[in-house]
Design a protein around this motif. Structure first.
Motif, PDB file in Angstrom:
ATOM      1  N   ALA A   1       0.782  -1.102   0.125  1.00  0.00           N
ATOM      2  CA  ALA A   1      -0.063  -0.054  -0.080  1.00  0.00           C
ATOM      3  C   ALA A   1       0.716   1.194  -0.046  1.00  0.00           C
ATOM      4  O   ALA A   1       0.621   2.161  -0.591  1.00  0.00           O
ATOM      5  CB  ALA A   1      -0.849   0.026   1.113  1.00  0.00           C
TER       6      ALA A   1
ATOM      7  N   GLN B   1       1.119   4.040  -3.125  1.00  0.00           N
ATOM      8  CA  GLN B   1       0.651   5.422  -2.907  1.00  0.00           C
ATOM      9  C   GLN B   1       1.758   6.218  -3.427  1.00  0.00           C
ATOM     10  O   GLN B   1       1.737   7.333  -3.756  1.00  0.00           O
ATOM     11  CB  GLN B   1       0.150   5.720  -1.492  1.00  0.00           C
ATOM     12  CG  GLN B   1      -0.353   7.016  -1.292  1.00  0.00           C
ATOM     13  CD  GLN B   1      -1.592   7.349  -2.037  1.00  0.00           C
ATOM     14  OE1 GLN B   1      -2.454   6.524  -2.357  1.00  0.00           O
ATOM     15  NE2 GLN B   1      -1.428   8.389  -2.517  1.00  0.00           N
TER      16      GLN B   1
ATOM     17  N   LYS C   1      -7.596   8.811  -0.585  1.00  0.00           N
ATOM     18  CA  LYS C   1      -6.953   8.163   0.683  1.00  0.00           C
ATOM     19  C   LYS C   1      -7.532   8.997   1.820  1.00  0.00           C
ATOM     20  O   LYS C   1      -8.111   8.291   3.075  1.00  0.00           O
ATOM     21  CB  LYS C   1      -5.442   8.005   0.513  1.00  0.00           C
ATOM     22  CG  LYS C   1      -5.102   6.925  -0.477  1.00  0.00           C
ATOM     23  CD  LYS C   1      -5.762   5.580  -0.395  1.00  0.00           C
ATOM     24  CE  LYS C   1      -5.708   4.589  -1.499  1.00  0.00           C
ATOM     25  NZ  LYS C   1      -6.192   3.521  -1.534  1.00  0.00           N
TER      26      LYS C   1
ATOM     27  N   GLU D   1     -11.273   8.348   2.475  1.00  0.00           N
ATOM     28  CA  GLU D   1     -11.273   6.666   2.593  1.00  0.00           C
ATOM     29  C   GLU D   1     -10.971   6.520   4.082  1.00  0.00           C
ATOM     30  O   GLU D   1     -11.786   5.606   4.741  1.00  0.00           O
ATOM     31  CB  GLU D   1     -10.751   6.070   1.380  1.00  0.00           C
ATOM     32  CG  GLU D   1     -10.879   4.706   1.837  1.00  0.00           C
ATOM     33  CD  GLU D   1     -10.083   3.797   0.770  1.00  0.00           C
ATOM     34  OE1 GLU D   1      -9.851   2.607   0.894  1.00  0.00           O
ATOM     35  OE2 GLU D   1      -9.496   4.568  -0.079  1.00  0.00           O
ATOM     36  N   TYR D   2      -9.882   6.885   4.568  1.00  0.00           N
ATOM     37  CA  TYR D   2      -9.324   6.524   5.847  1.00  0.00           C
ATOM     38  C   TYR D   2     -10.130   7.065   6.811  1.00  0.00           C
ATOM     39  O   TYR D   2     -10.415   6.523   7.806  1.00  0.00           O
ATOM     40  CB  TYR D   2      -7.926   6.914   6.029  1.00  0.00           C
ATOM     41  CG  TYR D   2      -7.185   6.373   6.981  1.00  0.00           C
ATOM     42  CD1 TYR D   2      -7.599   5.085   7.632  1.00  0.00           C
ATOM     43  CD2 TYR D   2      -6.193   7.200   7.955  1.00  0.00           C
ATOM     44  CE1 TYR D   2      -6.911   4.504   8.834  1.00  0.00           C
ATOM     45  CE2 TYR D   2      -5.838   6.748   9.132  1.00  0.00           C
ATOM     46  CZ  TYR D   2      -6.111   5.513   9.303  1.00  0.00           C
ATOM     47  OH  TYR D   2      -5.438   4.882  10.713  1.00  0.00           O
TER      48      TYR D   2
ATOM     49  N   PRO E   1      -1.161  11.443   2.107  1.00  0.00           N
ATOM     50  CA  PRO E   1      -1.829  10.444   1.364  1.00  0.00           C
ATOM     51  C   PRO E   1      -1.096   9.196   1.611  1.00  0.00           C
ATOM     52  O   PRO E   1      -1.692   8.222   1.806  1.00  0.00           O
ATOM     53  CB  PRO E   1      -1.473  10.810  -0.162  1.00  0.00           C
ATOM     54  CG  PRO E   1      -1.360  12.561  -0.094  1.00  0.00           C
ATOM     55  CD  PRO E   1      -1.007  12.916   1.278  1.00  0.00           C
TER      56      PRO E   1
ATOM     57  N   SER F   1      -2.065   7.913   5.009  1.00  0.00           N
ATOM     58  CA  SER F   1      -3.621   7.292   5.035  1.00  0.00           C
ATOM     59  C   SER F   1      -3.734   5.975   4.439  1.00  0.00           C
ATOM     60  O   SER F   1      -4.474   5.322   4.864  1.00  0.00           O
ATOM     61  CB  SER F   1      -4.687   8.360   4.302  1.00  0.00           C
ATOM     62  OG  SER F   1      -4.636   9.720   5.004  1.00  0.00           O
ATOM     63  N   ALA F   2      -3.063   5.812   3.206  1.00  0.00           N
ATOM     64  CA  ALA F   2      -2.913   4.411   2.570  1.00  0.00           C
ATOM     65  C   ALA F   2      -2.437   3.327   3.700  1.00  0.00           C
ATOM     66  O   ALA F   2      -2.651   2.362   3.686  1.00  0.00           O
ATOM     67  CB  ALA F   2      -2.017   4.684   1.403  1.00  0.00           C
TER      68      ALA F   2
ATOM     69  N   ILE G   1      -4.943   2.565   6.134  1.00  0.00           N
ATOM     70  CA  ILE G   1      -5.970   1.975   5.620  1.00  0.00           C
ATOM     71  C   ILE G   1      -5.595   0.304   5.636  1.00  0.00           C
ATOM     72  O   ILE G   1      -6.324  -0.717   6.238  1.00  0.00           O
ATOM     73  CB  ILE G   1      -6.418   2.207   4.263  1.00  0.00           C
ATOM     74  CG1 ILE G   1      -7.135   3.567   4.423  1.00  0.00           C
ATOM     75  CG2 ILE G   1      -7.222   1.195   3.489  1.00  0.00           C
ATOM     76  CD1 ILE G   1      -7.358   4.201   2.926  1.00  0.00           C
TER      77      ILE G   1
END
Length: 485
Positions: free
Chosen positions: A102, A106, A121, A124-125, A361, A364-365, A368
């Motif tokens: 991940a 990213q 991201k 989403e997170y 970003p 955050s990836a 997740i």
């Protein structure tokens, strides 16, 4: 078993010479060959080019090169079982393949634009993390460390309540930034300068060394050996500690109101201290009566580590007003968060609020992916199963070796308090260091904590196995035999 146990992990030897020591579990991972500066060069750089306040564990500091899941490899290729997880930070395992994947994906797409823009991201997170929270805890602020998170929670509580006084517990650690240092109540982590005003430290409800405590107090498979006349469903110690807290509210709050009370679900750096089962719930009620918010610091106890619940505060039967989190949230990546209710969150709109790297970003990836791995590999369940086994076996060791004064914890958040046999006096620092050194020599990395540095902190990556625990127990038994002699 032979006195000389020779175990080979992909070409790297681990030689042991302890008659009762179990073999180190097999590792299929092959570390890369180290080609960096020598140990002596690293030592020189540390002494001349880095912050002199940085501390290291062990008589001879450990120089690490690579990690994989629950394993670490030093610059000579020697393998270690990591029972400290980068200070309770590596939650799903060092360099977990899914988290690495991940991160790389990213990095090849978008590394940084800050949160003044939309980027997928971040959103989403935030949604994934909010879904993990109970009640109306649905608004997420991303920051970069636990200290930042607690700083922000202090600001948020004061702005929302229009009150100023803040409480935290003695023996607590909430960070080392200028503001969060005020919350921290451990002399080793406080400089002798004027501390932030309006912060008070209240009596710590420690059922092992505190004024009150007994054999039914803790939410743990292992209880303190102190006797009490409480039934399994009551805790007089908790009532006594709450009475002390109530008196503090009565006599010490200048305005008669409070902005917030901060508490870890289980104290981390303070030595894995657990409170009476009724204390946090009673403290929450008192704080609300005085117009304040309750802030749960989940920096170490969160993300399934305690086993029964995803968040440590759930075991106390409350839903806090604000939750701070870091460490295991990013599996070693600089990531942290504050989660609160929509109503409290609006308080920060009274002025501008901005964090350049919060919700990055890549971070955050990573966040997740960490949530995915915890769910897919059932690491919360593993924490409960393996951690409970570990605690119960450590309790058996405590019956054999009086140097173990107390075993406590829940899931894979475990503390072992070392004492002078027959007393509760902390074990001499040199002997406590010997425990760390001897364990390291046999391939096990442990942490330490408590105000006297005499508590072994066991907080491994949550992928640790029963076989790993059995090996660790055999190492600890060898060490306790040696220091007991």
């Amino acid at each position: 078993m032979s006195k000389n146990i020779l175990k080979v992990c992909n070409g790297f030897k681990n030689v042991r010479s302890y008659s009762s020591l179990k073999e180190m579990p097999i590792c299929e991972f092959k570390p890369v060959k180290y080609e960096g500066p020598s140990y002596e060069q690293l030592q020189n750089i540390r002494q001349t080019k880095l912050n002199p306040a940085l501390t290291t564990f062990y008589s001879k500091p450990l120089a690490l090169n690579q990690g994989y899941k629950q394993w670490l490899f030093d610059i000579n290729g020697k393998r270690y079982l990591d029972l400290f997880g980068g200070i309770c930070t590596v939650s799903v395992g060092h360099c977990h393949p899914k988290v690495n994947e991940a991160t790389i994906k990213q990095l090849e797409t978008l590394t940084h634009v800050s949160n003044i823009y939309y980027h997928p991201k971040l959103h989403e997170y935030a949604s994934r993390l909010a879904d993990k929270m109970p009640g109306n805890l649905k608004v997420v602020y991303f920051v970069n460390s636990g200290s930042e998170a607690n700083d922000l929670a202090m600001l948020m509580a004061r702005v929302y309540t229009n009150n100023f006084e803040i409480l935290s517990l003695m023996n607590a650690y909430h960070g080392m930034s200028p503001q969060s240092m005020g919350l921290t109540s451990m002399p080793s982590y406080r400089y002798s300068i004027p501390q932030p005003p309006g912060i008070h430290h209240v009596m710590n409800p420690d059922v092992y060394t505190g004024l009150w405590g007994g054999s039914h107090c803790r939410d743990s498979p292992v209880q303190t050996k102190r006797t009490c006349d409480c039934s399994p469903n009551e805790c007089k110690a908790g009532d006594n500690y709450l009475q002390q807290l109530s008196q503090f509210f009565t006599y010490n709050l200048a305005s008669g109101h409070v902005a917030a009370m901060f508490a870890e679900s289980i104290q981390g750096l303070g030595g894995v201290v657990q409170f009476p089962k009724n204390y946090i719930k009673g403290a929450y009620k008192l704080v609300k009566e005085y117009g304040g918010l309750f802030v749960s610091d989940e920096v170490q106890a969160g993300f399934g580590r305690t086993g029964d619940h995803f968040w440590g505060f759930e075991a106390h039967g409350i839903t806090p007003d604000i939750v701070t989190m870091a460490k295991g949230i990013g599996n070693g990546y600089p990531l942290a968060a504050v989660v609160t209710t929509p109503d409290i969150a609006k308080a920060l709109t009274k002025s501008g609020h901005f964090n350049t790297f919060g919700g990055n970003p890549v971070a955050s990836a990573v966040g997740i992916a960490v949530l995915d791995v915890i769910e897919e590999e059932k690491l919360q369940e593993n924490s409960k199963k393996v951690g409970t086994y570990f605690l119960l076996e450590l309790e058996k060791l405590s019956e054999k070796y009086p140097v173990i004064g107390d075993v406590r914890g829940k899931g894979l958040m475990i503390g072992v308090e070392l004492v002078n046999p027959g007393t509760k006096e902390p074990l001499d620092r040199k002997k406590s260091l010997q425990v760390l050194d001897e364990s390291l020599n046999m391939g096990v990395i442990l942490g330490k904590g408590g105000i006297y540095g005499n508590v072994l902190r066991i907080k491994p990556p949550m992928c640790v196995t029963k076989e790993d625990v059995d090996f660790s127990l055999s190492v600890l038994e060898e060490v306790f035999k040696k220091i007991s002699q």
